[in-house]
Enzyme design. Sequence first.
Site, PDB file in Angstrom:
ATOM      1  N   HIS A 162       0.830  -1.203   0.000  1.00 19.85           N
ATOM      2  CA  HIS A 162       0.000   0.000   0.000  1.00 19.85           C
ATOM      3  C   HIS A 162       0.859   1.245   0.000  1.00 19.85           C
ATOM      4  O   HIS A 162       0.441   2.299   0.441  1.00 19.85           O
ATOM      5  CB  HIS A 162      -0.969  -0.019   1.178  1.00 19.85           C
ATOM      6  CG  HIS A 162      -1.575  -1.369   1.407  1.00 19.85           C
ATOM      7  ND1 HIS A 162      -1.144  -2.219   2.381  1.00 19.85           N
ATOM      8  CD2 HIS A 162      -2.539  -2.019   0.728  1.00 19.85           C
ATOM      9  CE1 HIS A 162      -1.813  -3.357   2.306  1.00 19.85           C
ATOM     10  NE2 HIS A 162      -2.670  -3.264   1.316  1.00 19.85           N
TER      11      HIS A 162
HETATM   12  S1  FES Z   1       1.871  -0.503   3.102  1.00 18.18           S
HETATM   13 FE1  FES Z   1       0.290  -1.837   3.732  1.00 18.18          FE
HETATM   14  S2  FES Z   1       1.424  -3.554   4.328  1.00 18.18           S
HETATM   15 FE2  FES Z   1       2.972  -2.174   3.799  1.00 18.18          FE
END
Ligand code: FES
Lengths: 186, 434
Positions: A151
């Site tokens: 993410h």
């Molecule tokens: S940014 Fe969501 S798990 Fe690393």
Amino acid sequence: MSATDIHDPNRRDFLYIATGMAGVVGAGALAWPFIDQMQPDASTLALASVEVDVSSLQPGSSLVVKWRGKPVVVRNRTDKEMKDGAAVSLNDLKDPIARNANLPADAPATDANRTTPGKEAWMVMVQVCTHLGCIPLGQEGDFGGWFCPCHGSVYDTAGRIRKGPAPENMAIPVFKFISDTKILIG
Amino acid sequence: MSEGHSTYTPKTGLGRWFDARMPLPRLVYDSFVAYPVPRNLNYMWTFGGILSIMLVSQILTGIVLAMHYTSDTTLAFDSVEKIMRDVNSGWLLRYLHSNGASFFFVAVYIHIFRGLFYGSYKTPRELLWILGCIIYLLMMATGFMGYVLPWGQMSFWGATVITGFFSAIPLVGNWIQELLLGGFAVDNPTLNRFFALHYLLPFMIAGVVVLHIWALHVVGQSNPTGIEVKSKTDTVAFTPYATIKDAFGMIVFLFVFAYFVFYLPNFLGHPDNYTVANPLKTPAHIVPEWYFLPFYAILRAITFNIGPINSKLGGVLCMFGAIAMLFLVPWLDTSKVRSAVYRPWYKLFFWLFVADAILLGWLGSQPAEGSYVFMAQMATLFYFAFFLVVMPVLGLIETPRRLPNSITEAVLEKKNKGAGGHPAGAVSAPETKG
Ligand code: FES
Ligand code: HEM
């Protein structure tokens, strides 16, 4: 019941309540093993420490070992990476706490506090994103530290969260150098 | 409308013998033969039956897969490959099961949106609606745990990310996560307990389905007009009318299902799941199964802290909140009129909501960067606004269209207006039109 609605507590009330309480305690005691068995078992807990030989690690490279089912990265940082890490002001950090299991829980997240005295080039860190647990890629991202592809969390060369949804710096496990080339994790 | 008394009369001696001892045939007769259904049900009402056969299909294919599957991290991936290559017809059973899960969700989404459009959740069907929401939650848990079983890369990392949600809970979060995993990361104990639960949950779903249908048979089905059944002319008997219509709906649905099973068996899956799980390497782009994507997009949309709530907890709360909204719908919607057919504004917002849900699904499949993040934030905002603002406010300010006096009147009105070319006999076959 309506005729007996208002009356002084008598022995029968006491028996009802006592029986009820005993039932609740009994049910709780019976339920606990069912929950308890879900917790990590003895064989999982037994994998609690590992020894790593880091003699082959040149500055700028890293290796990963598995500890408690999770990857722990050992990274020998270059001079530039160390300087970059040390140059950051605490105010620029999303998480100002060191998250270093070898230090008090409120130690600030300075570059020095993310490493071990005398071994500032070495990052030893649980390479698990503090967002939802993916494995960030090393030597990547805007700060040259780590980048999490899941993410989009970006960590600097000291493994501190700088951008993206992750709330905390990556964790530093309990570890020590048992010789110049050997580290004991856990 | 189960108010009416049972009209079952056993015709044989054996039938009477049974009826006096355990009136199961009577229950079946009253529920699926004589049971009166509104005469104006359209094809949106066939998805309940479709969902039932999908559940049966998942249980049947699942049990035979379990006879060949091994829930051990060193063997799980290979055992699924063995099902694909060595087990007789194994490929078919596995494709039926994996695509069956997807089609189960297709049906449940249509079923839920049907409810939202026609206001099926309003008094006296609140409990019926909530039981449905519970089934949906159980389905999500089952689908998630099933996807972990083949032990591919997506299985492993999907499980990591989803169990990671729980670590966002303050104080007890890490303990709960370790309790779920049986360790500090997804590993053999996790796979074993997920298999045990994946086996169990479908039977719990079956149990809740029984309650769902029980509640349905107490309050009766709603219908496209949203007007309650008032007289006998408003209804037809379940058999043959609803039976035939349901059967036809199922056949069409199963055709599409079969097309995927035989011609696009991996279209809805992810190629990374044909790589064995590697706990030391996260794939470049993790996505859950398609039916979780809208919620995944909501999770990732919260990139900022909200007061004392950090972005991670905020994302998790919004994601679970998005599902919780469904449970509250009966009390959020303030309109007295059930069906969107008579609510011009609600109808508009309903379709915007459908578009929003699809947009969120698409955004969930895209990387969380750049303008996608902003779009996901806007779409999330609309998602919650639909439930928390549009539903309560519209009910108070919207002027509904004139409601017909009864289902019969609505049906005849429609017949007289549009369908000039219909043969006269069509009136006696009320199920032929809308
Ligand atoms: S940014 Fe969501 S798990 Fe690393
Ligand atoms: C509500 C019903 C069910 C749903 C939604 C469901 C869903 C799923 C999903 C999505 C998978 C992963 C498929 C893949 O990608 O390979 C799976 C696998 C599996 N399921 Fe189920 N399932 C259900 C019922 C059952 C039942 C009742 C059993 C009985 C034991 C079962 C046994 C299995 C097994 C053994 C696998 C692993 C083999 C495989 O991956 O193909 N399932 N399930």
